[in-house]
Scaffold this active site. Sequence first.
Site, PDB file in Angstrom:
ATOM      1  N   SER A 178       0.794  -1.230   0.000  1.00 30.10           N
ATOM      2  CA  SER A 178       0.000   0.000   0.000  1.00 30.10           C
ATOM      3  C   SER A 178       0.829   1.284   0.000  1.00 30.10           C
ATOM      4  O   SER A 178       0.369   2.308  -0.494  1.00 30.10           O
ATOM      5  CB  SER A 178      -0.959   0.003   1.187  1.00 30.10           C
ATOM      6  N   HIS A 206      -5.200  -2.963  -3.197  1.00 32.29           N
ATOM      7  CA  HIS A 206      -4.802  -1.994  -4.224  1.00 32.29           C
ATOM      8  C   HIS A 206      -4.624  -2.623  -5.603  1.00 32.29           C
ATOM      9  O   HIS A 206      -4.266  -1.936  -6.554  1.00 32.29           O
ATOM     10  CB  HIS A 206      -3.510  -1.293  -3.813  1.00 32.29           C
ATOM     11  N   LYS A 238     -11.507   1.367  -2.333  1.00 33.90           N
ATOM     12  CA  LYS A 238     -10.480   1.864  -3.263  1.00 33.90           C
ATOM     13  C   LYS A 238     -11.007   1.860  -4.696  1.00 33.90           C
ATOM     14  O   LYS A 238     -11.817   2.709  -5.028  1.00 33.90           O
ATOM     15  CB  LYS A 238      -9.198   1.085  -3.028  1.00 33.90           C
TER      16      LYS A 238
HETATM   17  C1  LIG Z   1      -6.869   0.197   2.826  1.00 38.09           C
HETATM   18  C2  LIG Z   1      -6.350  -1.148   3.169  1.00 38.09           C
HETATM   19  C3  LIG Z   1      -7.007  -1.956   4.085  1.00 38.09           C
HETATM   20  C4  LIG Z   1      -8.152  -1.448   4.916  1.00 38.09           C
HETATM   21  O1  LIG Z   1      -9.298  -1.349   4.191  1.00 38.09           O
HETATM   22  P1  LIG Z   1     -10.464  -0.370   4.719  1.00 38.09           P
HETATM   23  O2  LIG Z   1     -11.663  -0.827   4.003  1.00 38.09           O
HETATM   24  O3  LIG Z   1     -10.031   1.009   4.356  1.00 38.09           O
HETATM   25  O4  LIG Z   1     -10.550  -0.573   6.198  1.00 38.09           O
HETATM   26  C5  LIG Z   1      -6.564  -3.246   4.263  1.00 38.09           C
HETATM   27  N1  LIG Z   1      -5.489  -3.709   3.591  1.00 38.09           N
HETATM   28  C6  LIG Z   1      -4.805  -2.943   2.731  1.00 38.09           C
HETATM   29  C7  LIG Z   1      -3.623  -3.514   2.028  1.00 38.09           C
HETATM   30  C8  LIG Z   1      -5.212  -1.631   2.502  1.00 38.09           C
HETATM   31  O5  LIG Z   1      -4.528  -0.859   1.684  1.00 38.09           O
END
Ligand SMILES: *Cc1c(COP(=O)(O)O)cnc(C)c1O
Length: 393
Positions: A178, A206, A238
């Site tokens: 991330s 991602h 995302k």
């Molecule tokens: C953003 C993210 C999460 C958390 O997801 P949310 O729905 O924002 O709580 C978990 N794992 C990774 C790799 C992320 O980038």
Amino acid sequence: MNLDNLKEDLAKRKEKHLYRTRKVLESPQSVEPVIDGKKVLSFCSNDYLGLANHPEVIKSFKEAADNYGVGSGSAHLVSGHSSEHHALEEELAGFMGTERALLYSTGYMANMGVVSALCDRHSEIYEDKLNHASLLDAALLSRAKRIRYPHLDTENLAQRLLSSEAKNKMLISDGVFSMDGDLAPLDTLVNLSEQHDAILMIDDAHGIGVLGEKGKGVIEHFATDIQRVPVLVGTLGKAFATAGAFVAGSEELVETLIQKSRSYIFTTAMPAAVAAATRKSLQILEAESWRREKLQSLVNQFRKGALELGLNIVDSISAIQPIIIGSSEKTLLLSEKLLEQDILISAIRPPTVAEGTARLRVTFSATHTAEQVNQLLSTLDDVNKTCHCEGTK
Ligand SMILES: *Cc1c(COP(=O)(O)O)cnc(C)c1O
């Protein structure tokens, strides 16, 4: 209760340039949000496909609010599981090619809930050092023995798996990391997990929507058989641009989670309208491969220009293209200078990233234009020159 030490701690954070603040958006999420009454050009959202403010997605959300109201009223296992949730789960399973999928209210909760349902204090959990905070916290919560291997170092991982004596093991990695944007060595992780009988869990927050022709993420990018990744987590905040998360896998996995996963059981279901909006995003995400192609071309354009400018970028093909600066102070200063020129990129500092690797985490969206990428490049060059930030070279 005495909270005096909080004041001191906060003051120290400020001194070290680690103090975090929030910017208030006065507009929808988009590549040009309004902050403090001023329209800025943003390169730090995870809305990779530009769906957060898509008219069709909004329409689905509104229609579902008319049909189902706003709140889901209770947890999925009580009376909160609506036909929109159910349909979305079936469609996500169909999309990923798994028997089942299970919705969670956030990705953070999905990771906490899955790992603690599958592991206990007799288990061992192997994690890449740069895994997302939620995966690291998930291992802590499970009380399993934690083994963190150096980033992408599968030789180190293999050695440590060899000397393992635990019966129950999990191997957990981000698909796309991330804060760096680089990819997990999926083939090697799959092989190692099978050789050592460890449950492989990939969090592709991602990658899904962004990588692969159909947007199935790292699985599709590496042409990996999904059956060989028994636990796949995707987030909906995302590329899907709504909110929530899902776990895709076998019938037995999902049924086990429904029985045992505490962050699934003991929380209110996401509003049905969020599920309905996500069904629409999924349709668009699948059908409009031009969004992924456009995103890739913007990323390529940026990388070429950034290398010409001598910026310290990372080896990444994803929508995440960090510029490593080093010191938190410099990174913060650069971020402020960029904002003075109407470009929004947040300064990512420790402990989110390792000490000495503070960075500008640049991300792209399919709704950026080539011109905006050029504007970013020339502003970065400008700011670098006026800021005496030799660390960016
Ligand atoms: C953003 C993210 C999460 C958390 O997801 P949310 O729905 O924002 O709580 C978990 N794992 C990774 C790799 C992320 O980038």
